[in-house]
Motif scaffolding. Sequence first.
Motif, PDB file in Angstrom:
ATOM      1  N   ASN A  28       0.807  -1.205   0.016  1.00 25.65           N
ATOM      2  CA  ASN A  28       0.010  -0.032   0.198  1.00 25.65           C
ATOM      3  C   ASN A  28       0.976   1.224   0.100  1.00 25.65           C
ATOM      4  N   TRP A  29       0.264   2.478  -0.320  1.00 26.27           N
ATOM      5  CA  TRP A  29       1.109   3.813  -0.187  1.00 26.27           C
ATOM      6  C   TRP A  29       1.274   3.785   1.233  1.00 26.27           C
ATOM      7  N   SER A  30       2.503   4.578   1.465  1.00 27.07           N
ATOM      8  CA  SER A  30       2.570   4.932   2.988  1.00 27.07           C
ATOM      9  C   SER A  30       1.715   6.213   3.446  1.00 27.07           C
ATOM     10  N   ASP A  31       1.592   5.849   4.852  1.00 28.44           N
ATOM     11  CA  ASP A  31       0.628   6.865   5.516  1.00 28.44           C
ATOM     12  C   ASP A  31      -0.668   6.887   4.872  1.00 28.44           C
ATOM     13  N   TYR A  32      -1.077   5.360   4.876  1.00 29.90           N
ATOM     14  CA  TYR A  32      -2.517   5.284   4.104  1.00 29.90           C
ATOM     15  C   TYR A  32      -3.508   4.133   4.646  1.00 29.90           C
ATOM     16  N   ILE A  33      -3.229   4.153   6.035  1.00 28.84           N
ATOM     17  CA  ILE A  33      -4.175   3.189   6.588  1.00 28.84           C
ATOM     18  C   ILE A  33      -4.157   3.551   8.191  1.00 28.84           C
ATOM     19  N   PRO A  76      -2.908   0.759  -6.814  1.00 25.65           N
ATOM     20  CA  PRO A  76      -2.575   1.646  -7.917  1.00 25.65           C
ATOM     21  C   PRO A  76      -3.770   2.660  -7.964  1.00 25.65           C
ATOM     22  N   SER A  77      -3.162   3.911  -8.493  1.00 29.16           N
ATOM     23  CA  SER A  77      -4.287   4.762  -8.769  1.00 29.16           C
ATOM     24  C   SER A  77      -4.989   4.329 -10.039  1.00 29.16           C
ATOM     25  N   ILE A  78      -6.290   4.852 -10.370  1.00 27.89           N
ATOM     26  CA  ILE A  78      -7.071   3.964 -11.164  1.00 27.89           C
ATOM     27  C   ILE A  78      -6.573   4.113 -12.764  1.00 27.89           C
ATOM     28  N   MET A 127     -10.108   8.508  -1.890  1.00 29.10           N
ATOM     29  CA  MET A 127      -9.859   9.574  -2.769  1.00 29.10           C
ATOM     30  C   MET A 127      -8.936  10.493  -2.501  1.00 29.10           C
ATOM     31  N   PHE A 128      -8.221  11.287  -3.025  1.00 27.22           N
ATOM     32  CA  PHE A 128      -7.356  12.038  -2.722  1.00 27.22           C
ATOM     33  C   PHE A 128      -7.352  13.471  -3.667  1.00 27.22           C
ATOM     34  N   THR A 129      -6.936  14.605  -3.342  1.00 26.85           N
ATOM     35  CA  THR A 129      -6.581  15.638  -4.327  1.00 26.85           C
ATOM     36  C   THR A 129      -5.013  15.884  -4.302  1.00 26.85           C
ATOM     37  N   GLY A 233       1.663  18.178  -2.683  1.00 28.17           N
ATOM     38  CA  GLY A 233       1.304  16.951  -1.983  1.00 28.17           C
ATOM     39  C   GLY A 233       0.062  16.588  -1.918  1.00 28.17           C
ATOM     40  N   TYR A 234      -0.131  15.211  -1.440  1.00 27.36           N
ATOM     41  CA  TYR A 234      -1.258  14.633  -1.647  1.00 27.36           C
ATOM     42  C   TYR A 234      -2.234  15.065  -0.234  1.00 27.36           C
ATOM     43  N   SER A 235      -3.576  15.410  -0.481  1.00 28.84           N
ATOM     44  CA  SER A 235      -4.242  15.962   0.639  1.00 28.84           C
ATOM     45  C   SER A 235      -4.170  15.552   1.949  1.00 28.84           C
ATOM     46  N   GLY A 236      -4.404  14.188   2.298  1.00 32.39           N
ATOM     47  CA  GLY A 236      -4.155  13.503   3.433  1.00 32.39           C
ATOM     48  C   GLY A 236      -2.738  13.734   4.087  1.00 32.39           C
ATOM     49  N   ASP A 237      -1.777  13.578   3.179  1.00 28.55           N
ATOM     50  CA  ASP A 237      -0.500  13.704   3.793  1.00 28.55           C
ATOM     51  C   ASP A 237      -0.107  15.186   4.243  1.00 28.55           C
ATOM     52  N   VAL A 238      -0.672  16.068   3.582  1.00 23.77           N
ATOM     53  CA  VAL A 238      -0.314  17.369   4.026  1.00 23.77           C
ATOM     54  C   VAL A 238      -0.976  17.611   5.404  1.00 23.77           C
ATOM     55  N   PHE A 267      -8.435   8.635  -7.640  1.00 18.97           N
ATOM     56  CA  PHE A 267      -8.884   7.430  -6.712  1.00 18.97           C
ATOM     57  C   PHE A 267      -7.775   6.410  -6.586  1.00 18.97           C
ATOM     58  N   ASP A 268      -7.574   5.752  -5.532  1.00 19.81           N
ATOM     59  CA  ASP A 268      -6.752   4.700  -5.307  1.00 19.81           C
ATOM     60  C   ASP A 268      -7.574   3.325  -5.189  1.00 19.81           C
ATOM     61  N   MET A 269      -6.919   2.222  -6.049  1.00 22.17           N
ATOM     62  CA  MET A 269      -7.909   1.106  -6.102  1.00 22.17           C
ATOM     63  C   MET A 269      -7.269   0.007  -5.429  1.00 22.17           C
ATOM     64  N   TYR A 303      -7.006  10.945   7.025  1.00 28.38           N
ATOM     65  CA  TYR A 303      -7.423  12.365   6.258  1.00 28.38           C
ATOM     66  C   TYR A 303      -7.797  12.312   4.928  1.00 28.38           C
ATOM     67  N   TYR A 304      -8.078  10.811   4.394  1.00 29.13           N
ATOM     68  CA  TYR A 304      -8.334  10.944   2.968  1.00 29.13           C
ATOM     69  C   TYR A 304      -9.934  10.465   2.745  1.00 29.13           C
ATOM     70  N   ALA A 305     -10.552  10.839   2.068  1.00 25.44           N
ATOM     71  CA  ALA A 305     -12.231  10.659   1.669  1.00 25.44           C
ATOM     72  C   ALA A 305     -12.306   9.314   1.345  1.00 25.44           C
TER      73      ALA A 305
END
Length: 360
Positions: A28-33, A76-78, A127-129, A233-238, A267-269, A303-305
């Motif tokens: 998985n991505w880092s800082d993503y769970i 992976p992202s979509i 989901m991220f921005t 940066g990615y929303s949740g990471d910031v 979107f990450d899948m 902090y990711y939707a």
Amino acid sequence: MKKIMMTCAAVTLGAGGALAEGELNVYNWSDYIAEDTIANFEAETGIKVNYDVFDSNEVLEAKMLTGSSGYDVVVPSIEFMARQAQAGVFAEINKDALSNYGNLDPQILEILAVNDPDNTHGVPYMMFTTGLGYNVQAVSERIDADKIGSWDMIFDPETAAKLADCGIAVLDSPSEIMAPALNYLGIDPNSEDKADLEKATDLLLSVRPHIRYFHSSQYINDLANGDICVSVGYSGDVLQARDRAAEANQGVEVAYAIPKEGGQVGFDMLAIPDDAPNAENALKFIDYILKPEVAAAVTNYVYYANPNTAATEFVDEEVRNDPGIYPSKDVQANLFSLRPHTPRYDRSLTRAWTTIKTGQ
Ligand code: N2P
């Protein structure tokens, strides 16, 4: 003698029973769970999880295209997943095995189906921005208020020059930087036109002297510590950096902005490699993530939707109301998503990216 052997057999069987649920290899991505997601899954299922992390689609893609990664679930992202699925690297998702699939937002599934027909190869995770993280004080001391939260912070040489001393970082992600660069120039962010790529490359080269480094996860701590003052940066990471800064209590205030000129929504899948050694456990894990409380706990922590409609009621109110996590309708209208690259464009992009990074 016979008695002893029987005891041994019983012990082996006992241990074998405990192992019968087997293992699961997650990438998985880092800082993503959430902190406890994996431990909770292990406790509930008896499956032992091996958990590795990455911070860029390119790294994951290289592993997927080589094959025999040994992973059972990857993220992976979509737009990357779509290409990899075409190359045959993913198994079809057996939705009948996912009792919680119905929790997913049907509108989001429809959007994703443009790139993954019938949602065959992936289940949306988060989901991220992609936007701007910045140190509020350092930035307001250096640039005009109307430049804050604008891509000018990165792409306008004059503005970037004023921020260079406090440190600008940029994601090491060719597609996710080239797209806003094109958009900044008033060009379709998904353009694969050669002349457009050259224009965006020139733009990045013009600000290259002001960029301290390219990296896709280092900026979280650096923003939090005040070692840099701006990062793409990615929303949740910031937002995680914002929390780390607040916890450290050293006077650093970090903010996240979806740039006014627009930014990427992605979107990450969750996907299962075709050669996954524990494909059944992969489905169990995906179904676990689809539980409303589990998805909400991840969102509340990173902090990711999430795309899980049933999870919304379990998402903390301040998270739900944070426009950096759940952008308003107006802001959403200004966001763009990425389409899968053709291999030809991808080669040109990789070359351009090397040029940009080396600054030549
Ligand atoms: C997590 C980054 C996930 C968003 N650190 C980018 N796909």
